[in-house]
Design a protein around this motif. Structure first.
Motif, PDB file in Angstrom:
ATOM      1  N   ASN A   7       0.821  -1.216   0.000  1.00  0.00           N
ATOM      2  CA  ASN A   7       0.000   0.000   0.000  1.00  0.00           C
ATOM      3  C   ASN A   7       0.854   1.265   0.000  1.00  0.00           C
ATOM      4  OD1 ASN A   7      -2.640  -1.020  -0.222  1.00  0.00           O
ATOM      5  ND2 ASN A   7      -2.670  -1.538   1.947  1.00  0.00           N
ATOM      6  N   LYS A   8       1.972   1.244   0.714  1.00  0.00           N
ATOM      7  CA  LYS A   8       2.859   2.411   0.744  1.00  0.00           C
ATOM      8  C   LYS A   8       3.453   2.666  -0.648  1.00  0.00           C
ATOM      9  CE  LYS A   8       6.793   4.364   3.185  1.00  0.00           C
ATOM     10  NZ  LYS A   8       7.857   4.173   4.151  1.00  0.00           N
ATOM     11  N   LYS A   9       3.953   1.600  -1.280  1.00  0.00           N
ATOM     12  CA  LYS A   9       4.523   1.735  -2.627  1.00  0.00           C
ATOM     13  C   LYS A   9       3.435   2.105  -3.639  1.00  0.00           C
ATOM     14  CE  LYS A   9       8.681  -1.011  -2.284  1.00  0.00           C
ATOM     15  NZ  LYS A   9       9.583  -1.831  -3.062  1.00  0.00           N
ATOM     16  N   TRP A  10       2.240   1.543  -3.469  1.00  0.00           N
ATOM     17  CA  TRP A  10       1.112   1.841  -4.351  1.00  0.00           C
ATOM     18  C   TRP A  10       0.765   3.328  -4.278  1.00  0.00           C
ATOM     19  CZ3 TRP A  10      -1.621   0.284  -8.334  1.00  0.00           C
ATOM     20  CH2 TRP A  10      -2.884   0.825  -8.564  1.00  0.00           C
ATOM     21  N   ASP A  11       0.658   3.846  -3.062  1.00  0.00           N
ATOM     22  CA  ASP A  11       0.342   5.275  -2.879  1.00  0.00           C
ATOM     23  C   ASP A  11       1.401   6.147  -3.529  1.00  0.00           C
ATOM     24  OD1 ASP A  11      -1.986   4.674  -1.503  1.00  0.00           O
ATOM     25  OD2 ASP A  11      -1.090   4.945   0.486  1.00  0.00           O
ATOM     26  N   ALA A  12       2.668   5.781  -3.363  1.00  0.00           N
ATOM     27  CA  ALA A  12       3.763   6.563  -3.963  1.00  0.00           C
ATOM     28  C   ALA A  12       3.690   6.506  -5.488  1.00  0.00           C
ATOM     29  CB  ALA A  12       5.110   6.043  -3.467  1.00  0.00           C
ATOM     30  N   LEU A  13       3.398   5.321  -6.035  1.00  0.00           N
ATOM     31  CA  LEU A  13       3.276   5.175  -7.488  1.00  0.00           C
ATOM     32  C   LEU A  13       2.094   5.988  -8.008  1.00  0.00           C
ATOM     33  CD1 LEU A  13       4.107   3.896 -10.179  1.00  0.00           C
ATOM     34  CD2 LEU A  13       2.698   1.913  -9.563  1.00  0.00           C
ATOM     35  N   GLN A  14       0.958   5.917  -7.310  1.00  0.00           N
ATOM     36  CA  GLN A  14      -0.208   6.706  -7.722  1.00  0.00           C
ATOM     37  C   GLN A  14       0.139   8.195  -7.767  1.00  0.00           C
ATOM     38  OE1 GLN A  14      -3.081   5.271  -4.721  1.00  0.00           O
ATOM     39  NE2 GLN A  14      -4.486   5.043  -6.449  1.00  0.00           N
ATOM     40  N   GLN A  15       0.844   8.675  -6.760  1.00  0.00           N
ATOM     41  CA  GLN A  15       1.208  10.087  -6.707  1.00  0.00           C
ATOM     42  C   GLN A  15       2.169  10.446  -7.840  1.00  0.00           C
ATOM     43  OE1 GLN A  15      -0.269  12.371  -4.487  1.00  0.00           O
ATOM     44  NE2 GLN A  15       0.557  13.630  -6.137  1.00  0.00           N
ATOM     45  N   ASN A  23      -2.654  15.042 -13.207  1.00  0.00           N
ATOM     46  CA  ASN A  23      -4.018  14.562 -13.098  1.00  0.00           C
ATOM     47  C   ASN A  23      -4.245  14.028 -11.685  1.00  0.00           C
ATOM     48  OD1 ASN A  23      -6.611  13.663 -13.950  1.00  0.00           O
ATOM     49  ND2 ASN A  23      -5.782  13.141 -15.964  1.00  0.00           N
ATOM     50  N   GLU A  24      -5.458  13.515 -11.443  1.00  0.00           N
ATOM     51  CA  GLU A  24      -5.751  12.936 -10.129  1.00  0.00           C
ATOM     52  C   GLU A  24      -5.109  11.557 -10.015  1.00  0.00           C
ATOM     53  OE1 GLU A  24     -10.229  11.271 -10.944  1.00  0.00           O
ATOM     54  OE2 GLU A  24      -9.914  13.441 -10.881  1.00  0.00           O
ATOM     55  N   LYS A  25      -5.046  11.034  -8.786  1.00  0.00           N
ATOM     56  CA  LYS A  25      -4.442   9.718  -8.564  1.00  0.00           C
ATOM     57  C   LYS A  25      -5.219   8.641  -9.328  1.00  0.00           C
ATOM     58  CE  LYS A  25      -2.158   9.988  -4.098  1.00  0.00           C
ATOM     59  NZ  LYS A  25      -2.118   9.370  -2.751  1.00  0.00           N
ATOM     60  N   PRO A  26      -4.513   7.830 -10.113  1.00  0.00           N
ATOM     61  CA  PRO A  26      -5.197   6.784 -10.889  1.00  0.00           C
ATOM     62  C   PRO A  26      -5.569   5.582 -10.028  1.00  0.00           C
ATOM     63  CG  PRO A  26      -2.833   6.697 -11.263  1.00  0.00           C
ATOM     64  CD  PRO A  26      -3.084   7.881 -10.370  1.00  0.00           C
ATOM     65  N   ASP A  27      -6.694   4.960 -10.382  1.00  0.00           N
ATOM     66  CA  ASP A  27      -7.079   3.719  -9.709  1.00  0.00           C
ATOM     67  C   ASP A  27      -6.469   2.539 -10.470  1.00  0.00           C
ATOM     68  OD1 ASP A  27      -8.673   3.416 -11.991  1.00  0.00           O
ATOM     69  OD2 ASP A  27     -10.559   3.654 -10.921  1.00  0.00           O
ATOM     70  N   ILE A  28      -6.792   1.334 -10.042  1.00  0.00           N
ATOM     71  CA  ILE A  28      -6.214   0.147 -10.677  1.00  0.00           C
ATOM     72  C   ILE A  28      -6.570   0.082 -12.159  1.00  0.00           C
ATOM     73  CG2 ILE A  28      -6.352  -2.390 -10.760  1.00  0.00           C
ATOM     74  CD1 ILE A  28      -6.329  -2.398  -7.717  1.00  0.00           C
ATOM     75  N   LYS A  29      -7.807   0.428 -12.512  1.00  0.00           N
ATOM     76  CA  LYS A  29      -8.218   0.363 -13.924  1.00  0.00           C
ATOM     77  C   LYS A  29      -7.391   1.305 -14.796  1.00  0.00           C
ATOM     78  CE  LYS A  29     -12.971  -1.197 -13.365  1.00  0.00           C
ATOM     79  NZ  LYS A  29     -14.370  -0.904 -13.586  1.00  0.00           N
TER      80      LYS A  29
END
Length: 116
Positions: A7-15, A23-29
Motif C-alpha cells: 500500500n505504501k509503494k502503491w500510494d507513492a506510485l499513484q502520486q 491529473n488525479e491519482k489513478p485507480d487500478i483500472k
C-alpha cells in the motif's frame, strides 16, 4: 512484500503517475490501461471503448505472466499482443486480488524504471 509495504509503494506510485500526467491519482483500472498502452507499444492515441477493455486485458495478462499464469503467444496482424493462460488461477478473495494487482503493478513500474 507485506500489505502495508504494498500500500505504501502503491500510494507513492499513484502520486508519481498523478504528478507526471498532471491529473488525479489513478485507480487500478487506469493503471491497467497505462500498462496496456505501454505493452502495445504504439504510443498514445485515441482508443475505442472496446480497445480500452482489450488494453486492460493485455495489462492483466502481462502482470499475471509475472506469476507464471500467462505467456505471450505473439502479435496479431495489427501488432496487438495475444496471451495464453498456462496455469489455473486460484480463486482469490477480492481483497487478495486487489493486493496482488497492486503488488504486480508496483513491480511492473519498478522493472520499467530499472530497465531504462
Amino acid at each position: 512484500m507485506t500489505p502495508a509495504e504494498i500500500n505504501k509503494k502503491w500510494d507513492a506510485l499513484q502520486q508519481q503517475i498523478a504528478d507526471d500526467f498532471d491529473n488525479e491519482k489513478p485507480d487500478i483500472k487506469v493503471m491497467l490501461f497505462l500498462i496496456g498502452v505501454q505493452e502495445l507499444g504504439q504510443g498514445p492515441r485515441k482508443f475505442s471503448k472496446r480497445q480500452k477493455e482489450e488494453l486492460m486485458h493485455i495489462a492483466t495478462c502481462r502482470l499475471m505472466s509475472m506469476m507464471g499464469f500467462y505467456e505471450l503467444e505473439g502479435l496479431d496482424q495489427d501488432g496487438w499482443p495475444h496471451w495464453k493462460r498456462i496455469k489455473v488461477i486460484p480463486n482469490y478473495t477480492l481483497l487478495e486480488q486487489e493486493m496482488m494487482m497492486k503488488s504486480l503493478i508496483v513491480n511492473y513500474f519498478e522493472e520499467m524504471e530499472g530497465g531504462d
